[in-house]
Design a protein around this motif. Sequence first.
Motif: not given
Length: 111
Positions: A20-40, A46-50
């Motif tokens: 179950s941890g490997y499945l992409c469950l119903a989610s909002d990828i666009q919301a995830g992108e916004q959250i990533f941009s604002a917090n991560c 670009g998937g890197n680690n500064a």
Amino acid sequence: MSKVFFALCIYILLNILDISGYLCLASDIQAGEQIFSANCAACHAGGNNAIMPDKTLKKDVLEENGMNNLSAITTQVTNGKNAMPAFGGRLAEEDIDNVANYVLTQAEQGW
């Protein structure tokens, strides 16, 4: 076969196989992108680690570190680890799920 019985069989199968941890469950990828941009993105653009350059969000590195599933990423985002702060008190559970799905999707696509 009833829908309830079918759903129960799927639930049991997922728990037996523990996938179950490997499945992409119903989610909002666009919301995830916004959250990533604002917090991560400050550390993980670009998937890197500064901060820790060898701990990127690239598919092969996630696999090497056992972080290539929703459960592991959600735990990391929620609780933090090493230099990464915990976002469990800052982000809603749904936001964490969305950003975890976004990270996996981007890793699969090569960022």
